[in-house]
Design an enzyme around this catalytic site. Sequence first.
Site, short mmCIF file in Angstrom:
data_model
loop_
_atom_site.label_atom_id
_atom_site.label_comp_id
_atom_site.label_asym_id
_atom_site.label_seq_id
_atom_site.Cartn_x
_atom_site.Cartn_y
_atom_site.Cartn_z
CB CYS A 95 46.85 43.57 50.03
SG CYS A 95 45.28 42.75 49.61
CE LYS A 101 39.71 37.91 44.57
NZ LYS A 101 40.40 36.89 43.72
CB SER A 154 42.86 40.92 44.13
OG SER A 154 42.62 39.53 44.02
CG HIS A 164 47.59 44.08 45.52
ND1 HIS A 164 48.79 43.74 46.10
CD2 HIS A 164 46.66 43.25 46.05
CE1 HIS A 164 48.60 42.73 46.95
NE2 HIS A 164 47.32 42.42 46.94
CD GLU A 179 51.52 45.65 44.83
OE1 GLU A 179 51.25 44.52 45.27
OE2 GLU A 179 50.89 46.68 45.15
#
EC number: 2.3.1.31
Length: 301
Positions: free
Chosen positions: A142, A163, A192, A235, A237
Site C-alpha cells: 500500500c 477513496k 483502502s 491489503h 493481509e
Amino acid sequence: MPINIPNHLPAKQVLESEHIFVMDESRAFHQDIRPQKIVILNLMPKKIQTETQLLRMLGNSPLQVHFTFLIPSTHTPKNTARQHLDEFYTDFSSIRHKRFDGMIITGAPIEHLPFEDVSYWEELKEIMEWSKTNVTSTLHICWGAQAGLYYHYGIEKVELPKKIFGVFEHTVLKKHERLVRGFDELYYVPHSRHTDINTEQLQSASDLDVLSVSEEAGVCLIVSKDEKQIFLTGHPEYDTDTLLQEYERDIERNLSNVEAPKHYFAPGGKEPVNRWKAHATLLFMNWLNYYVYQETPYEWD
C-alpha cells in the site's frame, strides 16, 4: 514447517488458536535448519494487529522463518505500548550490518502528506537503499508500495477524487510469472487508500512489470525485472473485519462523504464476506518460496 517468533509475542496465542504451526525461539534454536530471515518494517499504527496479519499469511509455509520487527528511530508510535516496542522491535542502526532473505515494508495512514514531509522519510530512504544490497527481495504494501516506487523509480502518487475502499476484482496479466503461480484469472484484494500511483510514469518504467490490475482499483501488483522489489497497492493481509473497523472509525470521526466499502458485505446483509484469503496466502507463499528462499544463498558472503 513453522514460523519462528519470540516466545511472548501477542500474535503467538492468536495464531496457535488458529492451528498455525508456531515455534518459539528456544525450540527453533535446536533445529539444524537455516531459517529464512525476514525483517518487517511495521509502519502501521496498530502494530500488534499488523504483526498478526502478516505472520498469519506467512505461517503456512513449509519453511522455517525467523522474523525481525523494525520501526523508524525518527518516529515515536502513538498507538502501541512502549513495553511492546522495547521487547519486540529494533531500529535500523541495530541491523544495518546484517543481511536478510526478505523484507516487508507495510503501509501507513499518511498518504495525504508529500513523501518529503513524512517525519521518517530520510530514514526510510536509507533503509530502502540498504535493502538493494542487503535483502534478497522486498515486498512493499500500500503506502509502502507508493513510497518504494517513488524512491526507486521516481513514480509519484496522485490524489484520488474519491477513496478507493472495498474488495475489488483483479485480472492477472502475466499468469506465468512465479508470483501469481496458481492464481485464478480473477482474484480479489481489499483496498483502502486516497491516492494512486501515476500510471503514465509507471508505463514509462521499463524496469517494472505489471502483473495484475483492477478496473475499479487500478494497478495492484508490480515486480521489478530483477525481482528484488515487489509492490502491492492493496491489503491482501487484512482480516475479514479490518475494512469494517476502518469504516466504523470514519463514521465515529464524522468524516464527510464516508461510503461503505464496495463489494464487501454479503448481499442484503451487514456481514463482510472474505473472498481474498486463499489468494492472499498463495501470494505470500509464492513470494517467500520463489523470490526469497530459492534466490538466497545458504550462507551470505
